[in-house]
Design a protein around this motif. Structure first.
Motif, short mmCIF file in Angstrom:
data_model
loop_
_atom_site.label_atom_id
_atom_site.label_comp_id
_atom_site.label_asym_id
_atom_site.label_seq_id
_atom_site.Cartn_x
_atom_site.Cartn_y
_atom_site.Cartn_z
N UNK A 18 -36.37 7.25 -22.64
CA UNK A 18 -37.05 7.24 -23.93
C UNK A 18 -38.55 6.98 -23.76
N UNK A 19 -38.90 6.07 -22.84
CA UNK A 19 -40.32 5.79 -22.59
C UNK A 19 -41.03 7.04 -22.08
N UNK A 20 -40.37 7.77 -21.17
CA UNK A 20 -40.96 9.02 -20.67
C UNK A 20 -41.16 10.02 -21.78
N UNK A 189 -29.60 21.04 -25.39
CA UNK A 189 -31.06 21.23 -25.35
C UNK A 189 -31.41 22.65 -24.96
N UNK A 190 -30.76 23.17 -23.93
CA UNK A 190 -31.07 24.52 -23.45
C UNK A 190 -30.73 25.56 -24.52
N UNK A 191 -29.53 25.48 -25.08
CA UNK A 191 -29.13 26.43 -26.12
C UNK A 191 -30.06 26.33 -27.33
N UNK A 192 -30.40 25.08 -27.72
CA UNK A 192 -31.26 24.88 -28.86
C UNK A 192 -32.66 25.47 -28.66
N UNK A 193 -33.22 25.26 -27.47
CA UNK A 193 -34.57 25.78 -27.21
C UNK A 193 -34.57 27.30 -27.17
N UNK A 228 -43.56 20.29 -20.77
CA UNK A 228 -43.34 18.84 -20.69
C UNK A 228 -42.90 18.22 -22.02
N UNK A 229 -43.74 18.18 -23.07
CA UNK A 229 -43.27 17.56 -24.30
C UNK A 229 -42.10 18.26 -24.98
N UNK A 230 -41.78 19.49 -24.56
CA UNK A 230 -40.63 20.19 -25.15
C UNK A 230 -39.45 20.23 -24.18
N UNK A 233 -39.06 16.71 -22.05
CA UNK A 233 -38.92 15.58 -22.97
C UNK A 233 -37.60 15.66 -23.73
N UNK A 234 -37.21 16.86 -24.16
CA UNK A 234 -35.98 16.94 -24.95
C UNK A 234 -34.73 16.83 -24.09
N UNK A 235 -34.82 17.18 -22.81
CA UNK A 235 -33.70 16.87 -21.91
C UNK A 235 -33.50 15.36 -21.83
N UNK A 236 -34.60 14.64 -21.65
CA UNK A 236 -34.51 13.18 -21.59
C UNK A 236 -34.09 12.60 -22.94
#
Length: 325
Positions: A18-20, A189-193, A228-230, A233-236
């Motif tokens: 979450x911090x990342x 996450x992968x399907x959503x993106x 990175x932010x997408x 970040x969304x995997x994490x």
């Protein structure tokens, strides 16, 4: 003997993830200044989700993405991806054409408060006075940052779009939490993106026209936000949301404005006004107050698990000589 799961062995990992996420999301407020002025809302979302989809494509090739089990689940995950990665980003991009980033940040950060309350009503999660108090303190800090850094230009349509973005954000978090019981976080996450990328494809003509005249720095900035932010970040985020309450985790995003103030100071040399600095401190303090008990509990479980494994090894080691006798 089975190998202990990451969740049971390292309960602090979701909070580190979450911090990342918060650091990457905060960085997007820095880099968007280089790219947002050169792309229309839809074209910018298309480039961002395209970069994210390209980043995650190797997971598809490697077979790391599992298909949702039923057609209904497929459609639900796809709809979630369209809302989160297409509708939300387009609406937020459009809002920031009419209102400044500070005001947009304040409006979007209404979402954690919505999630904290709705997670009790819809997901049956517990909520404490400490969590609500922390959220309100952090939101007060966001308001101070907004007052200190706002341009003063307020558009009613921009305000409305900012609130719509907050609702889309909150709805996406609340929808994702129960879906993670049926779809693993990586696959979702992968399907959503990819669904969000497909939904943005109608903006291809605008992107082709705008990318030809956009400075290289702006293009790189938007691609960075996709990678990175997408993507990362969304995997994490999905990993952390699987293992933590939605209301508490979403409250951690309230530190983003505070981190943004610090990053702008360190990376851009922008010394924040005193009121903005105070707001940043309140953001960090409020979010910390809200989530600290959960983080400390995770760290205590980590120490207890490590102590238990250590005791187990000593016990086995002492019994082995007897087995040979």
């Amino acid at each position: 003997m089975t190998t202990p799961s990451i969740h049971s062995s390292h309960p602090a990992l979701p909070w580190l993830a979450a911090l990342g996420v918060m650091l990457m999301w905060a960085s997007s407020f820095i880099v968007i200044r280089f790219g947002g002025a050169d792309f229309s809302p839809g074209a910018m979302s298309l480039l961002r989700t395209g970069a994210a989809a390209a980043t995650l494509f190797p997971l598809l090739v490697a077979g790391r993405v599992r298909r949702p089990r039923t057609p209904r689940l497929w459609l639900t995950v796809i709809a979630w991806g369209v809302v989160w990665f297409a509708a939300y980003t387009i609406v937020l991009n459009a809002a920031e054409l009419l209102i400044d980033a500070a005001t947009a940040s304040m409006l979007v950060n209404v979402a954690p408060l919505i999630v904290a309350v709705a997670s009790v009503l819809l997901l049956g999660e517990g909520i404490s006075a400490r969590l609500i108090a922390g959220v309100l303190v952090a939101f007060g800090g966001i308001a101070l940052i907004t007052v200190a850094t706002s341009t003063g230009h307020v558009s009613p349509i921009g305000l409305l779009l900012g609130l719509v973005a907050a609702l889309l954000y909150a709805g996406s978090v609340l929808a994702q939490k129960p879906l993670l019981a049926h779809v693993d976080s990586t696959s979702m996450t992968v399907v959503g993106i990819f669904a969000g990328f497909a939904a943005c494809l109608p903006f291809t003509p605008q992107l082709v026209a705008e990318i030809g005249s956009a400075p290289t720095g702006s293009i790189v900035a938007v691609v960075y936000m996709g990678v990175f932010p997408t993507a990362f970040a969304f995997l994490l985020w999905g990993y952390a949301l699987t293992r933590t309450p939605a209301g508490v985790l979403s409250s951690s995003s309230l530190i983003v404005p505070g981190i943004t103030v610090i990053l702008a100071w360190l990376l851009l040399g922008e010394v924040p006004p005193p009121l903005a600095a105070l707001g940043g401190v309140l953001c960090l303090a409020g979010a910390g107050f809200a989530v600290a008990p959960n983080v400390l509990a995770a760290l205590r479980r980590t120490r207890q698990d490590e102590g238990g494994r250590g005791s187990g090894r000593e016990h086995v080691g002492a019994a082995e000589p007897g087995a040979h006798r």
